[in-house]
Design a protein around this motif. Sequence first.
Motif, PDB file in Angstrom:
ATOM      1  N   VAL A 101       2.935  -0.170  -6.604  1.00  0.00           N
ATOM      2  CA  VAL A 101       3.393   0.877  -5.681  1.00  0.00           C
ATOM      3  C   VAL A 101       2.335   1.979  -5.569  1.00  0.00           C
ATOM      4  O   VAL A 101       1.982   2.409  -4.459  1.00  0.00           O
ATOM      5  N   ILE A 102       1.842   2.439  -6.719  1.00  0.00           N
ATOM      6  CA  ILE A 102       0.833   3.504  -6.698  1.00  0.00           C
ATOM      7  C   ILE A 102      -0.442   3.016  -6.024  1.00  0.00           C
ATOM      8  O   ILE A 102      -1.048   3.742  -5.219  1.00  0.00           O
ATOM      9  N   LEU A 103      -0.851   1.784  -6.326  1.00  0.00           N
ATOM     10  CA  LEU A 103      -2.030   1.228  -5.655  1.00  0.00           C
ATOM     11  C   LEU A 103      -1.803   1.154  -4.144  1.00  0.00           C
ATOM     12  O   LEU A 103      -2.717   1.440  -3.356  1.00  0.00           O
ATOM     13  N   GLY A 104      -0.600   0.798  -3.737  1.00  0.00           N
ATOM     14  CA  GLY A 104      -0.288   0.759  -2.308  1.00  0.00           C
ATOM     15  C   GLY A 104      -0.446   2.122  -1.659  1.00  0.00           C
ATOM     16  O   GLY A 104      -0.997   2.249  -0.559  1.00  0.00           O
ATOM     17  N   LYS A 105       0.024   3.157  -2.352  1.00  0.00           N
ATOM     18  CA  LYS A 105      -0.104   4.514  -1.829  1.00  0.00           C
ATOM     19  C   LYS A 105      -1.571   4.947  -1.768  1.00  0.00           C
ATOM     20  O   LYS A 105      -2.019   5.544  -0.779  1.00  0.00           O
ATOM     21  N   VAL A 106      -2.313   4.650  -2.843  1.00  0.00           N
ATOM     22  CA  VAL A 106      -3.722   5.040  -2.891  1.00  0.00           C
ATOM     23  C   VAL A 106      -4.515   4.354  -1.788  1.00  0.00           C
ATOM     24  O   VAL A 106      -5.273   4.997  -1.052  1.00  0.00           O
ATOM     25  N   TYR A 107      -4.341   3.048  -1.653  1.00  0.00           N
ATOM     26  CA  TYR A 107      -5.070   2.315  -0.618  1.00  0.00           C
ATOM     27  C   TYR A 107      -4.666   2.800   0.778  1.00  0.00           C
ATOM     28  O   TYR A 107      -5.505   2.860   1.684  1.00  0.00           O
ATOM     29  N   GLY A 108      -3.394   3.136   0.930  1.00  0.00           N
ATOM     30  CA  GLY A 108      -2.956   3.686   2.216  1.00  0.00           C
ATOM     31  C   GLY A 108      -3.656   4.994   2.533  1.00  0.00           C
ATOM     32  O   GLY A 108      -4.107   5.223   3.663  1.00  0.00           O
ATOM     33  N   ASN A 109      -3.759   5.870   1.536  1.00  0.00           N
ATOM     34  CA  ASN A 109      -4.448   7.150   1.731  1.00  0.00           C
ATOM     35  C   ASN A 109      -5.933   6.967   1.988  1.00  0.00           C
ATOM     36  O   ASN A 109      -6.573   7.815   2.609  1.00  0.00           O
ATOM     37  N   ASN A 111      -7.005   4.567   3.756  1.00  0.00           N
ATOM     38  CA  ASN A 111      -7.024   3.811   5.019  1.00  0.00           C
ATOM     39  C   ASN A 111      -7.415   2.348   4.814  1.00  0.00           C
ATOM     40  O   ASN A 111      -7.910   1.704   5.735  1.00  0.00           O
ATOM     41  N   LYS A 112      -7.187   1.827   3.617  1.00  0.00           N
ATOM     42  CA  LYS A 112      -7.386   0.410   3.339  1.00  0.00           C
ATOM     43  C   LYS A 112      -6.031  -0.271   3.554  1.00  0.00           C
ATOM     44  O   LYS A 112      -5.325  -0.618   2.595  1.00  0.00           O
ATOM     45  N   ILE A 113      -5.682  -0.438   4.820  1.00  0.00           N
ATOM     46  CA  ILE A 113      -4.317  -0.790   5.173  1.00  0.00           C
ATOM     47  C   ILE A 113      -3.917  -2.172   4.679  1.00  0.00           C
ATOM     48  O   ILE A 113      -2.818  -2.354   4.140  1.00  0.00           O
ATOM     49  N   SER A 114      -4.789  -3.156   4.838  1.00  0.00           N
ATOM     50  CA  SER A 114      -4.427  -4.504   4.397  1.00  0.00           C
ATOM     51  C   SER A 114      -4.214  -4.551   2.890  1.00  0.00           C
ATOM     52  O   SER A 114      -3.287  -5.218   2.398  1.00  0.00           O
ATOM     53  N   ASP A 115      -5.053  -3.825   2.144  1.00  0.00           N
ATOM     54  CA  ASP A 115      -4.878  -3.765   0.691  1.00  0.00           C
ATOM     55  C   ASP A 115      -3.573  -3.057   0.333  1.00  0.00           C
ATOM     56  O   ASP A 115      -2.870  -3.455  -0.600  1.00  0.00           O
ATOM     57  N   SER A 116      -3.277  -1.985   1.067  1.00  0.00           N
ATOM     58  CA  SER A 116      -2.046  -1.237   0.821  1.00  0.00           C
ATOM     59  C   SER A 116      -0.823  -2.117   1.038  1.00  0.00           C
ATOM     60  O   SER A 116       0.088  -2.173   0.204  1.00  0.00           O
ATOM     61  N   ILE A 117      -0.799  -2.827   2.154  1.00  0.00           N
ATOM     62  CA  ILE A 117       0.328  -3.703   2.464  1.00  0.00           C
ATOM     63  C   ILE A 117       0.480  -4.778   1.395  1.00  0.00           C
ATOM     64  O   ILE A 117       1.600  -5.079   0.934  1.00  0.00           O
ATOM     65  N   ALA A 118      -0.645  -5.356   0.966  1.00  0.00           N
ATOM     66  CA  ALA A 118      -0.606  -6.411  -0.053  1.00  0.00           C
ATOM     67  C   ALA A 118      -0.006  -5.909  -1.358  1.00  0.00           C
ATOM     68  O   ALA A 118       0.795  -6.614  -2.003  1.00  0.00           O
ATOM     69  N   GLU A 119      -0.358  -4.681  -1.748  1.00  0.00           N
ATOM     70  CA  GLU A 119       0.172  -4.132  -3.006  1.00  0.00           C
ATOM     71  C   GLU A 119       1.664  -3.854  -2.907  1.00  0.00           C
ATOM     72  O   GLU A 119       2.428  -4.140  -3.840  1.00  0.00           O
ATOM     73  N   SER A 130      13.782  -2.560  -4.819  1.00  0.00           N
ATOM     74  CA  SER A 130      13.206  -1.212  -4.817  1.00  0.00           C
ATOM     75  C   SER A 130      13.301  -0.589  -3.422  1.00  0.00           C
ATOM     76  O   SER A 130      12.545  -0.940  -2.509  1.00  0.00           O
ATOM     77  N   TYR A 131      14.214   0.337  -3.286  1.00  0.00           N
ATOM     78  CA  TYR A 131      14.438   1.006  -1.995  1.00  0.00           C
ATOM     79  C   TYR A 131      13.202   1.778  -1.550  1.00  0.00           C
ATOM     80  O   TYR A 131      12.754   1.673  -0.399  1.00  0.00           O
ATOM     81  N   ARG A 132      12.628   2.565  -2.456  1.00  0.00           N
ATOM     82  CA  ARG A 132      11.483   3.407  -2.121  1.00  0.00           C
ATOM     83  C   ARG A 132      10.277   2.584  -1.679  1.00  0.00           C
ATOM     84  O   ARG A 132       9.532   2.967  -0.786  1.00  0.00           O
ATOM     85  N   THR A 133      10.097   1.426  -2.316  1.00  0.00           N
ATOM     86  CA  THR A 133       8.966   0.583  -1.942  1.00  0.00           C
ATOM     87  C   THR A 133       9.148   0.040  -0.529  1.00  0.00           C
ATOM     88  O   THR A 133       8.179  -0.083   0.230  1.00  0.00           O
ATOM     89  N   HIS A 134      10.368  -0.263  -0.162  1.00  0.00           N
ATOM     90  CA  HIS A 134      10.634  -0.676   1.217  1.00  0.00           C
ATOM     91  C   HIS A 134      10.250   0.435   2.201  1.00  0.00           C
ATOM     92  O   HIS A 134       9.636   0.164   3.245  1.00  0.00           O
ATOM     93  N   LEU A 135      10.612   1.669   1.884  1.00  0.00           N
ATOM     94  CA  LEU A 135      10.247   2.781   2.755  1.00  0.00           C
ATOM     95  C   LEU A 135       8.737   2.926   2.859  1.00  0.00           C
ATOM     96  O   LEU A 135       8.192   3.137   3.956  1.00  0.00           O
ATOM     97  N   ASP A 136       8.052   2.828   1.721  1.00  0.00           N
ATOM     98  CA  ASP A 136       6.589   2.958   1.722  1.00  0.00           C
ATOM     99  C   ASP A 136       5.940   1.856   2.551  1.00  0.00           C
ATOM    100  O   ASP A 136       5.034   2.112   3.353  1.00  0.00           O
ATOM    101  N   LEU A 137       6.393   0.635   2.352  1.00  0.00           N
ATOM    102  CA  LEU A 137       5.829  -0.491   3.099  1.00  0.00           C
ATOM    103  C   LEU A 137       6.119  -0.345   4.590  1.00  0.00           C
ATOM    104  O   LEU A 137       5.241  -0.594   5.425  1.00  0.00           O
ATOM    105  N   GLY A 138       7.325   0.070   4.922  1.00  0.00           N
ATOM    106  CA  GLY A 138       7.671   0.266   6.329  1.00  0.00           C
ATOM    107  C   GLY A 138       6.770   1.276   7.004  1.00  0.00           C
ATOM    108  O   GLY A 138       6.345   1.083   8.150  1.00  0.00           O
ATOM    109  N   LEU A 139       6.456   2.347   6.282  1.00  0.00           N
ATOM    110  CA  LEU A 139       5.591   3.385   6.843  1.00  0.00           C
ATOM    111  C   LEU A 139       4.191   2.851   7.126  1.00  0.00           C
ATOM    112  O   LEU A 139       3.621   3.096   8.196  1.00  0.00           O
ATOM    113  N   VAL A 140       3.629   2.095   6.168  1.00  0.00           N
ATOM    114  CA  VAL A 140       2.278   1.559   6.357  1.00  0.00           C
ATOM    115  C   VAL A 140       2.261   0.528   7.484  1.00  0.00           C
ATOM    116  O   VAL A 140       1.353   0.521   8.326  1.00  0.00           O
ATOM    117  N   LEU A 141       3.266  -0.323   7.524  1.00  0.00           N
ATOM    118  CA  LEU A 141       3.333  -1.325   8.586  1.00  0.00           C
ATOM    119  C   LEU A 141       3.427  -0.674   9.965  1.00  0.00           C
ATOM    120  O   LEU A 141       2.732  -1.078  10.906  1.00  0.00           O
TER     121      LEU A 141
END
Length: 350
Positions: A101-109, A111-119, A130-141
Motif C-alpha cells: 500500500v505504501i509503495l503504491g502511494k509512493v509510486y503514485g506520488n 507519477n510511476k502509475i503502472s508501478d503504483s497500480i501493480a502495488e 481492504s477498503y482503503r486500498t480499494h479507494l487508493d487503487l480507484g484514485l490512481v486508476l
Amino acid sequence: MNTKTSLSLAVVAALLSVNSIAFAADNNADSHVQKGNSYLDRMDLKKAVAEFREAIRIDADNVKAHQRLGAALAAMEDYQTAILEEQTAIRLDPKYFLPHVILGKVYGNQNKISDSIAEFKKALELKPTSYRTHLDLGLVLSSNGQTDEAIQIYRKAAELSDKDPVPHVNLGVLFAQKGQYQEAIKEEEAAIALNKNFPKAHLNLGNALAESGDFDGAIRAFEAELKITPNDPNAFSGLGWMQQQKGNIAGAIESQKKAIKIFPQFAPAHRRLASALAQKGEIAAATKEYAEAIKLNNHDTNTIVEYADFLAEHGQVKEAEAQYKNALGIDKNLKPALAGLEKLSKPQVK
C-alpha cells in the motif's frame, strides 16, 4: 546499573527489580513501534522516525518497524528511503499487505502509475477486504484514465463499507466524466442518503443535474451545498451558472462575483461572469473577465473559443481569429475553433 551503594540491600533489590522491568520495556522493539505510531498519528514525523529506527536497532527483523518507518519517511517525501524500508518489510514478510500500500502511494506520488497500480493490486491479492486500498487503487486508476476499471474498484469499495459515502461520490464523478449523468445523479444521491452533510456530494449532484438539463434540481443542490459550506466558490459559481440558464442574469452576475470574491483565481467563475455580462450587454466588462479567465488558465480551450465567439459576434474579427488560432495551437483538431475560423472566412451577410 548506577544505584547508590548507601542504600540497603533490600532497597537495592527492590529498585533492581523495578528498573529491570522498565529497562526491558524501554528497549522492547514493539514498544518503540507503538510510540512511533502515536507520533505518526499526530504527524510528528521526526519523532516517529526516531522511534521506528530505535525499534529496528533493537530488532533488525521487526517487520512493522520497517513498514511504519517507510510510511513516516514517505510522509516526509523521502521516497527513496521509504521504498527501501517497504521492500525490506516485504522481504521479511511476503504476505504483509501494508508495505505494498505504501509503495503504491509512493509510486503514485512519483507519477510511476503502472508501478503504483501493480502495488495496490498486490496489496488486494494479499488482503481483498481492504477498503482503503480499494479507494487508493480507484484514485490512481481514474487519474490514469482507466475509468471503467476504477468504477469496478469503487463499486467493490462501496460493498466493503456500505455506510461510507466516499465510494458513491467518486463513482458519481466518474459517471459524469463518461457523460452518464443519470448514473452520476444516482450515485451522488446515494452518498447524500448516507451523509446529508457531505458537501462534495451536493456539489457533484448539482453539476450532474445541470449537465442533464435539470436546472431547478441543480439550483437546489448548489443551495444545499452552500448551507453546509457557506463560502464554497464552486457552489456559488454553479448556482450562478444555473441562474443564467434560467434567465436570471442579475442573480447570475451576483453569484459569480461572490465566487470570485472568495477565490479570485477561480477561472470558471470569471468565464461565467463574462458570459453573463455579455448577455446583459456590458461588453467592456465581459471582455475584461474573459481575458482574466484565460490569464488564469491559458490552456482552457473552451474558454478561449467562447471568448473568440464573443469577439466575432461583436465585430472584432482579427481578435477573434487570433483566439481561434490560439486554441488550435493547443489542440490542432479542435472542431469549434476550426468551425469558428471557417465562419470568419465567409463573407458576412449584412
